[in-house]
Design a protein around this motif. Structure first.
Motif, short mmCIF file in Angstrom:
data_model
loop_
_atom_site.label_atom_id
_atom_site.label_comp_id
_atom_site.label_asym_id
_atom_site.label_seq_id
_atom_site.Cartn_x
_atom_site.Cartn_y
_atom_site.Cartn_z
N MET A 140 48.67 35.05 -4.41
CA MET A 140 48.77 34.75 -5.82
C MET A 140 47.45 35.07 -6.50
N GLN A 141 47.51 35.37 -7.74
CA GLN A 141 46.30 35.63 -8.50
C GLN A 141 45.67 34.31 -8.92
N THR A 142 44.39 34.34 -9.21
CA THR A 142 43.71 33.10 -9.55
C THR A 142 43.37 33.00 -11.03
N ASN A 143 43.94 33.86 -11.87
CA ASN A 143 43.66 33.77 -13.30
C ASN A 143 44.81 33.09 -14.02
N GLU A 144 44.69 32.98 -15.35
CA GLU A 144 45.71 32.28 -16.12
C GLU A 144 47.04 33.03 -16.13
N ASN A 145 47.03 34.31 -15.83
CA ASN A 145 48.24 35.11 -15.82
C ASN A 145 48.86 35.20 -14.43
N ALA A 146 48.52 34.28 -13.56
CA ALA A 146 49.02 34.31 -12.19
C ALA A 146 50.54 34.23 -12.20
N ALA A 147 51.14 35.02 -11.34
CA ALA A 147 52.59 35.04 -11.25
C ALA A 147 53.07 33.79 -10.52
N MET A 148 54.08 33.16 -11.08
CA MET A 148 54.68 31.98 -10.47
C MET A 148 55.61 32.45 -9.37
N PRO A 149 55.50 31.91 -8.16
CA PRO A 149 56.40 32.34 -7.08
C PRO A 149 57.83 31.89 -7.37
N ALA A 150 58.77 32.68 -6.95
CA ALA A 150 60.18 32.36 -7.16
C ALA A 150 60.64 31.27 -6.19
N VAL A 151 61.57 30.46 -6.65
CA VAL A 151 62.15 29.42 -5.79
C VAL A 151 62.81 30.11 -4.60
N GLY A 152 62.56 29.58 -3.42
CA GLY A 152 63.13 30.12 -2.19
C GLY A 152 62.21 31.07 -1.43
N VAL A 167 59.11 27.57 -1.48
CA VAL A 167 59.03 27.08 -2.86
C VAL A 167 60.34 26.40 -3.21
N MET A 168 60.26 25.12 -3.59
CA MET A 168 61.44 24.35 -3.95
C MET A 168 61.58 24.22 -5.47
N GLN A 169 60.45 24.12 -6.17
CA GLN A 169 60.46 23.94 -7.62
C GLN A 169 59.08 24.31 -8.15
N THR A 170 59.03 24.75 -9.40
CA THR A 170 57.76 25.10 -10.01
C THR A 170 57.62 24.45 -11.37
N THR A 171 56.38 24.16 -11.75
CA THR A 171 56.03 23.74 -13.10
C THR A 171 54.92 24.68 -13.54
N SER A 219 51.82 24.35 -13.79
CA SER A 219 50.56 24.24 -13.05
C SER A 219 50.72 23.89 -11.58
N ARG A 220 51.90 23.49 -11.16
CA ARG A 220 52.09 23.06 -9.77
C ARG A 220 53.32 23.69 -9.17
N VAL A 221 53.31 23.73 -7.84
CA VAL A 221 54.44 24.27 -7.08
C VAL A 221 54.80 23.24 -6.02
N PHE A 222 56.08 22.95 -5.91
CA PHE A 222 56.57 22.00 -4.91
C PHE A 222 57.04 22.80 -3.71
N LEU A 223 56.48 22.47 -2.55
CA LEU A 223 56.76 23.21 -1.32
C LEU A 223 57.37 22.30 -0.27
N ARG A 224 58.11 22.91 0.65
CA ARG A 224 58.67 22.20 1.80
C ARG A 224 58.61 23.14 2.98
N ILE A 266 52.91 19.02 -2.90
CA ILE A 266 52.60 19.70 -4.15
C ILE A 266 51.34 20.52 -3.95
N ALA A 267 51.37 21.74 -4.44
CA ALA A 267 50.21 22.63 -4.35
C ALA A 267 49.90 23.21 -5.72
N SER A 268 48.64 23.50 -5.95
CA SER A 268 48.23 24.18 -7.17
C SER A 268 48.50 25.67 -7.01
N LEU A 269 48.79 26.30 -8.11
CA LEU A 269 49.10 27.72 -8.09
C LEU A 269 47.96 28.54 -7.50
#
Length: 77
Positions: free
Chosen positions: A1-13, A27-31, A33-38, A47-50
């Motif tokens: 993932m990129q570390t700037n403000e334009n970082a791409a959000m990973p797709a669920v699954g 990836v189970m869910q995204t907001t 600023s955060r990504v929910f992982l399992r 929960i992980a930061s982008l």
């Protein structure tokens, strides 16, 4: 993932590496600023930061899937 403000959000699954915890998760869910992982195959979500995430290669994803199958085999009677 990129570390700037334009970082791409990973797709669920998709599978990603949480560099902070050194764990591969699905990836189970995204907001914004955060990504929910399992862990692949189930388990407790975390929960992980982008900025802590990076895509996994084929080898890492396969390793996570094999570990899940092996763990399930050990619990069979």
């Amino acid at each position: 993932m990129q570390t700037n403000e334009n970082a791409a959000m990973p797709a669920v699954g998709t599978m990603v590496l949480d560099k902070r915890r050194d764990r591969v998760g699905e990836v189970m869910q995204t907001t914004p600023s955060r990504v929910f992982l399992r862990a692949f195959g189930g388990g407790r979500e975390w929960i992980a930061s982008l900025e802590d995430l990076e895509p996994v290669g084929v080898a890492e994803e396969l390793r996570a899937r094999v570990a899940t199958v092996n763990a399930a085999q050990r619990w069979r009677p």
